[in-house]
Design a protein around this motif. Structure first.
Motif, short mmCIF file in Angstrom:
data_model
loop_
_atom_site.label_atom_id
_atom_site.label_comp_id
_atom_site.label_asym_id
_atom_site.label_seq_id
_atom_site.Cartn_x
_atom_site.Cartn_y
_atom_site.Cartn_z
N TYR A 53 -46.94 -3.86 -1.76
CA TYR A 53 -46.44 -5.17 -2.17
C TYR A 53 -47.57 -6.20 -2.20
O TYR A 53 -47.73 -6.94 -3.16
CB TYR A 53 -45.31 -5.62 -1.24
CG TYR A 53 -44.71 -6.94 -1.65
CD1 TYR A 53 -43.78 -7.00 -2.68
CD2 TYR A 53 -45.08 -8.13 -1.03
CE1 TYR A 53 -43.23 -8.21 -3.09
CE2 TYR A 53 -44.54 -9.34 -1.43
CZ TYR A 53 -43.61 -9.37 -2.46
OH TYR A 53 -43.08 -10.58 -2.86
N ASP A 56 -49.87 -5.97 -5.16
CA ASP A 56 -49.20 -6.08 -6.46
C ASP A 56 -49.02 -4.73 -7.16
O ASP A 56 -49.08 -4.65 -8.38
CB ASP A 56 -49.93 -7.06 -7.38
CG ASP A 56 -49.55 -8.49 -7.13
OD1 ASP A 56 -48.46 -8.73 -6.57
OD2 ASP A 56 -50.34 -9.39 -7.48
N LYS A 59 -43.54 -3.01 -9.04
CA LYS A 59 -43.06 -3.76 -10.20
C LYS A 59 -41.55 -3.65 -10.31
O LYS A 59 -40.93 -2.78 -9.73
CB LYS A 59 -43.71 -3.21 -11.49
CG LYS A 59 -45.22 -3.18 -11.49
CD LYS A 59 -45.82 -4.55 -11.43
CE LYS A 59 -47.34 -4.47 -11.42
NZ LYS A 59 -47.98 -5.57 -10.83
N ARG A 63 -39.96 -4.03 -6.64
CA ARG A 63 -40.53 -5.27 -6.10
C ARG A 63 -39.40 -6.22 -5.68
O ARG A 63 -39.47 -6.85 -4.63
CB ARG A 63 -41.45 -5.92 -7.13
CG ARG A 63 -42.15 -7.14 -6.58
CD ARG A 63 -43.26 -7.62 -7.52
NE ARG A 63 -44.01 -8.67 -6.91
CZ ARG A 63 -45.03 -8.50 -6.06
NH1 ARG A 63 -45.42 -7.28 -5.75
NH2 ARG A 63 -45.67 -9.51 -5.52
#
Length: 102
Positions: A53, A56, A59, A63
Protein backbone atom coordinates in the motif's frame (compact mmCIF):
# COMPACT_ATOMS: atom_id res chain seq x y z
CA UNK A 1 4.94 -25.98 14.12
CA UNK A 2 2.71 -24.71 11.34
CA UNK A 3 3.80 -23.67 7.90
CA UNK A 4 1.45 -21.32 6.13
CA UNK A 5 0.54 -22.48 2.64
CA UNK A 6 -0.63 -20.33 -0.25
CA UNK A 7 -4.27 -21.12 0.49
CA UNK A 8 -3.74 -19.92 4.07
CA UNK A 9 -1.95 -16.80 2.82
CA UNK A 10 -4.89 -16.01 0.57
CA UNK A 11 -7.32 -16.57 3.42
CA UNK A 12 -5.33 -14.31 5.76
CA UNK A 13 -5.20 -11.62 3.08
CA UNK A 14 -8.98 -11.90 2.55
CA UNK A 15 -9.43 -11.67 6.33
CA UNK A 16 -7.32 -8.52 6.53
CA UNK A 17 -9.28 -6.99 3.65
CA UNK A 18 -12.67 -7.84 5.16
CA UNK A 19 -13.60 -10.51 2.64
CA UNK A 20 -14.18 -13.55 4.87
CA UNK A 21 -17.48 -14.79 6.19
CA UNK A 22 -18.11 -14.84 9.92
CA UNK A 23 -17.44 -18.56 10.42
CA UNK A 24 -14.12 -18.36 8.54
CA UNK A 25 -13.14 -15.25 10.51
CA UNK A 26 -13.78 -17.05 13.79
CA UNK A 27 -11.78 -20.09 12.69
CA UNK A 28 -8.85 -17.91 11.62
CA UNK A 29 -8.96 -15.87 14.84
CA UNK A 30 -8.95 -19.08 16.90
CA UNK A 31 -5.92 -20.28 14.97
CA UNK A 32 -4.20 -16.95 15.68
CA UNK A 33 -4.75 -17.54 19.40
CA UNK A 34 -3.52 -21.13 19.38
CA UNK A 35 -0.75 -21.34 16.76
CA UNK A 36 2.28 -19.09 17.35
CA UNK A 37 3.90 -19.85 14.00
CA UNK A 38 0.66 -18.99 12.19
CA UNK A 39 0.59 -15.71 14.12
CA UNK A 40 4.13 -14.98 12.92
CA UNK A 41 3.13 -15.61 9.32
CA UNK A 42 0.00 -13.50 9.82
CA UNK A 43 2.18 -10.59 10.96
CA UNK A 44 4.36 -11.03 7.88
CA UNK A 45 1.31 -10.75 5.63
CA UNK A 46 0.22 -7.60 7.49
CA UNK A 47 3.67 -6.14 6.77
CA UNK A 48 3.45 -7.14 3.11
CA UNK A 49 0.10 -5.41 2.67
CA UNK A 50 1.35 -2.29 4.45
CA UNK A 51 4.45 -2.20 2.23
CA UNK A 52 2.43 -2.75 -0.94
CA UNK A 53 0.00 0.00 0.00
CA UNK A 54 2.77 2.44 0.95
CA UNK A 55 4.58 1.70 -2.30
CA UNK A 56 1.44 2.31 -4.41
CA UNK A 57 1.49 -1.29 -5.62
CA UNK A 58 -2.20 -1.90 -4.90
CA UNK A 59 -4.82 -0.70 -7.35
CA UNK A 60 -8.58 -0.66 -7.72
CA UNK A 61 -10.75 -2.71 -5.41
CA UNK A 62 -7.83 -4.12 -3.46
CA UNK A 63 -6.57 -0.61 -2.62
CA UNK A 64 -10.10 0.43 -1.61
CA UNK A 65 -10.41 -2.59 0.67
CA UNK A 66 -7.13 -1.69 2.34
CA UNK A 67 -8.39 1.84 2.92
CA UNK A 68 -11.83 0.74 4.14
CA UNK A 69 -10.89 -2.26 6.27
CA UNK A 70 -7.17 -2.88 6.79
CA UNK A 71 -6.38 0.71 7.82
CA UNK A 72 -9.07 0.80 10.52
CA UNK A 73 -6.40 -0.46 12.89
CA UNK A 74 -4.16 2.28 14.32
CA UNK A 75 -1.27 -0.21 14.43
CA UNK A 76 -1.63 -0.93 10.72
CA UNK A 77 -1.80 2.78 9.91
CA UNK A 78 1.49 3.17 11.81
CA UNK A 79 3.02 0.32 9.80
CA UNK A 80 2.00 2.03 6.55
CA UNK A 81 3.44 5.34 7.73
CA UNK A 82 6.68 3.62 8.73
CA UNK A 83 6.89 1.96 5.29
CA UNK A 84 6.28 5.33 3.61
CA UNK A 85 9.01 6.91 5.72
CA UNK A 86 11.44 4.17 4.69
CA UNK A 87 10.54 4.59 1.01
CA UNK A 88 11.02 8.34 1.30
CA UNK A 89 14.35 7.95 3.07
CA UNK A 90 15.59 5.48 0.47
CA UNK A 91 14.64 7.91 -2.31
CA UNK A 92 16.47 10.72 -0.52
CA UNK A 93 19.55 8.54 -0.05
CA UNK A 94 19.53 7.65 -3.78
CA UNK A 95 19.34 11.34 -4.68
CA UNK A 96 22.21 12.17 -2.34
CA UNK A 97 24.23 9.32 -3.86
CA UNK A 98 23.55 10.54 -7.40
CA UNK A 99 24.48 14.12 -6.50
CA UNK A 100 27.77 13.06 -4.96
CA UNK A 101 28.69 11.05 -8.08
CA UNK A 102 28.44 14.12 -10.32
Amino acid sequence: MSIIINEDKNEVRRYLLGQLGEADQERLELRLLTDPSFTEEFDTIVDEIADQYAGDELKGEERERVEQHFLKSPERRQKVQFARDLIERAATEREIGRASCR
